[in-house]
Design a protein around this motif. Structure first.
Motif, PDB file in Angstrom:
ATOM      1  N   ALA A 187       0.835  -1.201   0.000  1.00 25.84           N
ATOM      2  CA  ALA A 187       0.000   0.000   0.000  1.00 25.84           C
ATOM      3  C   ALA A 187       0.870   1.251   0.000  1.00 25.84           C
ATOM      4  N   ALA A 188       1.888   1.271   0.840  1.00 22.46           N
ATOM      5  CA  ALA A 188       2.782   2.426   0.901  1.00 22.46           C
ATOM      6  C   ALA A 188       3.527   2.618  -0.418  1.00 22.46           C
ATOM      7  N   GLU A 189       3.911   1.526  -1.034  1.00 21.98           N
ATOM      8  CA  GLU A 189       4.617   1.580  -2.321  1.00 21.98           C
ATOM      9  C   GLU A 189       3.743   2.199  -3.404  1.00 21.98           C
ATOM     10  N   ARG A 190       2.466   1.752  -3.470  1.00 21.07           N
ATOM     11  CA  ARG A 190       1.563   2.273  -4.500  1.00 21.07           C
ATOM     12  C   ARG A 190       1.201   3.729  -4.233  1.00 21.07           C
ATOM     13  N   MET A 191       1.039   4.104  -2.968  1.00 23.75           N
ATOM     14  CA  MET A 191       0.722   5.492  -2.652  1.00 23.75           C
ATOM     15  C   MET A 191       1.894   6.405  -3.019  1.00 23.75           C
ATOM     16  N   ALA A 192       3.107   5.961  -2.735  1.00 21.85           N
ATOM     17  CA  ALA A 192       4.292   6.749  -3.085  1.00 21.85           C
ATOM     18  C   ALA A 192       4.414   6.892  -4.597  1.00 21.85           C
ATOM     19  N   ALA A 193       4.101   5.823  -5.332  1.00 25.74           N
ATOM     20  CA  ALA A 193       4.162   5.885  -6.792  1.00 25.74           C
ATOM     21  C   ALA A 193       3.169   6.900  -7.335  1.00 25.74           C
ATOM     22  N   ALA A 194       1.956   6.906  -6.788  1.00 27.66           N
ATOM     23  CA  ALA A 194       0.947   7.875  -7.224  1.00 27.66           C
ATOM     24  C   ALA A 194       1.405   9.297  -6.939  1.00 27.66           C
ATOM     25  N   GLU A 195       1.933   9.513  -5.747  1.00 24.19           N
ATOM     26  CA  GLU A 195       2.361  10.864  -5.366  1.00 24.19           C
ATOM     27  C   GLU A 195       3.485  11.372  -6.271  1.00 24.19           C
ATOM     28  N   ARG A 196       4.406  10.498  -6.615  1.00 27.19           N
ATOM     29  CA  ARG A 196       5.507  10.915  -7.496  1.00 27.19           C
ATOM     30  C   ARG A 196       4.978  11.349  -8.869  1.00 27.19           C
ATOM     31  N   VAL A 197       4.016  10.615  -9.401  1.00 28.67           N
ATOM     32  CA  VAL A 197       3.444  10.978 -10.699  1.00 28.67           C
ATOM     33  C   VAL A 197       2.737  12.323 -10.607  1.00 28.67           C
ATOM     34  N   TYR A 198       1.948  12.527  -9.553  1.00 35.82           N
ATOM     35  CA  TYR A 198       1.249  13.807  -9.392  1.00 35.82           C
ATOM     36  C   TYR A 198       2.238  14.967  -9.322  1.00 35.82           C
ATOM     37  N   LEU A 199       3.323  14.769  -8.590  1.00 33.64           N
ATOM     38  CA  LEU A 199       4.331  15.827  -8.482  1.00 33.64           C
ATOM     39  C   LEU A 199       4.942  16.126  -9.850  1.00 33.64           C
ATOM     40  N   GLU A 200       5.254  15.074 -10.605  1.00 37.35           N
ATOM     41  CA  GLU A 200       5.838  15.272 -11.932  1.00 37.35           C
ATOM     42  C   GLU A 200       4.880  16.003 -12.875  1.00 37.35           C
ATOM     43  N   GLY A 202       2.565  18.133 -11.950  1.00 37.17           N
ATOM     44  CA  GLY A 202       2.115  19.419 -11.438  1.00 37.17           C
ATOM     45  C   GLY A 202       0.665  19.415 -11.006  1.00 37.17           C
ATOM     46  N   ALA A 203       0.159  18.228 -10.614  1.00 40.94           N
ATOM     47  CA  ALA A 203      -1.244  18.087 -10.202  1.00 40.94           C
ATOM     48  C   ALA A 203      -1.359  18.411  -8.714  1.00 40.94           C
ATOM     49  N   THR A 204      -1.499  19.695  -8.413  1.00 36.53           N
ATOM     50  CA  THR A 204      -1.454  20.180  -7.033  1.00 36.53           C
ATOM     51  C   THR A 204      -2.533  19.551  -6.160  1.00 36.53           C
ATOM     52  N   THR A 205      -3.765  19.571  -6.634  1.00 40.39           N
ATOM     53  CA  THR A 205      -4.868  19.035  -5.837  1.00 40.39           C
ATOM     54  C   THR A 205      -4.698  17.542  -5.583  1.00 40.39           C
ATOM     55  N   ASP A 206      -4.300  16.813  -6.605  1.00 42.90           N
ATOM     56  CA  ASP A 206      -4.136  15.370  -6.458  1.00 42.90           C
ATOM     57  C   ASP A 206      -2.981  15.039  -5.516  1.00 42.90           C
ATOM     58  N   THR A 207      -1.903  15.818  -5.594  1.00 39.43           N
ATOM     59  CA  THR A 207      -0.784  15.614  -4.676  1.00 39.43           C
ATOM     60  C   THR A 207      -1.240  15.810  -3.239  1.00 39.43           C
ATOM     61  N   ALA A 208      -1.999  16.879  -3.006  1.00 37.60           N
ATOM     62  CA  ALA A 208      -2.469  17.167  -1.650  1.00 37.60           C
ATOM     63  C   ALA A 208      -3.418  16.083  -1.151  1.00 37.60           C
ATOM     64  N   ARG A 209      -4.328  15.624  -2.023  1.00 40.98           N
ATOM     65  CA  ARG A 209      -5.250  14.565  -1.621  1.00 40.98           C
ATOM     66  C   ARG A 209      -4.491  13.280  -1.295  1.00 40.98           C
ATOM     67  N   CYS A 210      -3.508  12.968  -2.121  1.00 45.66           N
ATOM     68  CA  CYS A 210      -2.707  11.763  -1.931  1.00 45.66           C
ATOM     69  C   CYS A 210      -1.962  11.814  -0.596  1.00 45.66           C
TER      70      CYS A 210
END
Length: 301
Positions: A187-200, A202-210
């Protein structure tokens, strides 16, 4: 360039709406999706109407307006059903299922998913196929079925195969939430993967939600160096606030976009303006100057 053409205007509004939503400009996103919806009312093709409803419904879910989201997606589902346009519901279907589940419409959500599945049998529609896997995952998750994570994984893999990293990251978020109680490492691995993509992206809202979901599920961080003092420089959170201020975003939208309380946003805004030495109207220019100074300092070092 061709804003007098209905098709171009509709695509422009849908595109700008999605970008604005991802970047935290929720009021602008709503305005653009409403423009697209008006285009959709005039067109004989149903695609624009379905996508506009998906955009508006997704915003309403983000804002906690569950009844509003259900009211938005209901007519769109009726349109898809009447026109047998399920192949064009890649954006709408997950939003509709989520809204129906949130309002207690588990049976209807299941019926919609099955109807779309039957309509798409032996038809090549890769995007909506990925959405169907996501919809099935939502249904399984609502029932407490551990197979939800595998359905979300199939959705993620389909999105990756057709080159849609944003949607793949959204599926990764779902995987993480579904596995949080049974397989915390994955779970932590998949959440970190999602957050990295959002950061790349520039998806501000999605990064914050994640990040909020990661904290809520106690899944740990993604390898940041830890809390430290930033002095006169902007912290990462202040940087997010500053970028939204530079786009003319109001405090309420910033709070919703970053999943913060209005009081916390007021504190961050005051700190940002003090550090940049400007008022709201000059935030964009002051931020650009600060970036230029940082770049010059790094180059000199």
């Amino acid at each position: 360039e061709f804003d007098d053409l209905a098709m171009a205007g509709a695509e422009r509004s849908l595109l700008f709406g999605r970008l604005a939503a991802g970047r935290g400009r929720l009021a602008l996103a709503r305005e653009e999706f409403e423009i697209a919806a008006r285009f959709g009312q005039r067109e004989s093709q149903v695609t624009v109407a379905l996508r506009a409803a998906a955009g508006l419904g997704g915003l309403q879910l983000l804002e906690g307006d569950i009844a509003g989201a259900a009211g938005t997606v209901g007519p769109a589902l009726a349109t898809a059903r009447q026109a047998d346009a399920w192949a064009r519901t890649a954006e709408l279907l997950p939003v509709a299922v989520e809204a129906l589940l949130a309002t207690g419409g588990r049976a209807e959500a299941g019926e919609v998913t099955e109807e779309a599945t039957e309509s798409l049998t032996d038809r090549g529609a890769p995007a909506v196929t990925a959405s169907l896997h996501l919809a099935r995952g939502l249904l399984l998750d609502a029932d407490g079925d551990p197979e939800a994570a595998e359905a979300f994984t199939r959705a993620r893999d389909h999105w990756q195969d057709i080159g849609r990293p944003y949607e793949a990251a959204r599926a990764d978020e779902r995987i993480a939430a579904a596995l949080a109680a049974s397989d915390r490492a994955r779970a932590a691995e998949r959440m970190a993967a999602a957050e990295r993509v959002y950061l790349e992206l520039g998806a501000t809202t999605d990064t914050a939600r994640c990040r909020k979901l990661r904290r809520d599920l106690d899944l740990g961080g993604i390898g940041s160096p830890g809390r430290r003092g930033y002095g006169k420089r902007l912290s990462p959170r202040e940087r997010q606030v500053a970028e939204l201020l530079a786009q003319g975003t109001g405090n309420q939208d910033i709070a919703q976009a970053l999943f913060l309380s209005p009081r916390t946003v007021e504190h961050h805004v005051a700190s940002v303006l003090a550090k940049l030495g400007t008022g709201r109207a000059g935030t964009a220019q002051a931020l650009a100057r600060a970036d230029a100074e940082d770049a010059a300092g790094e180059g000199g070092g």
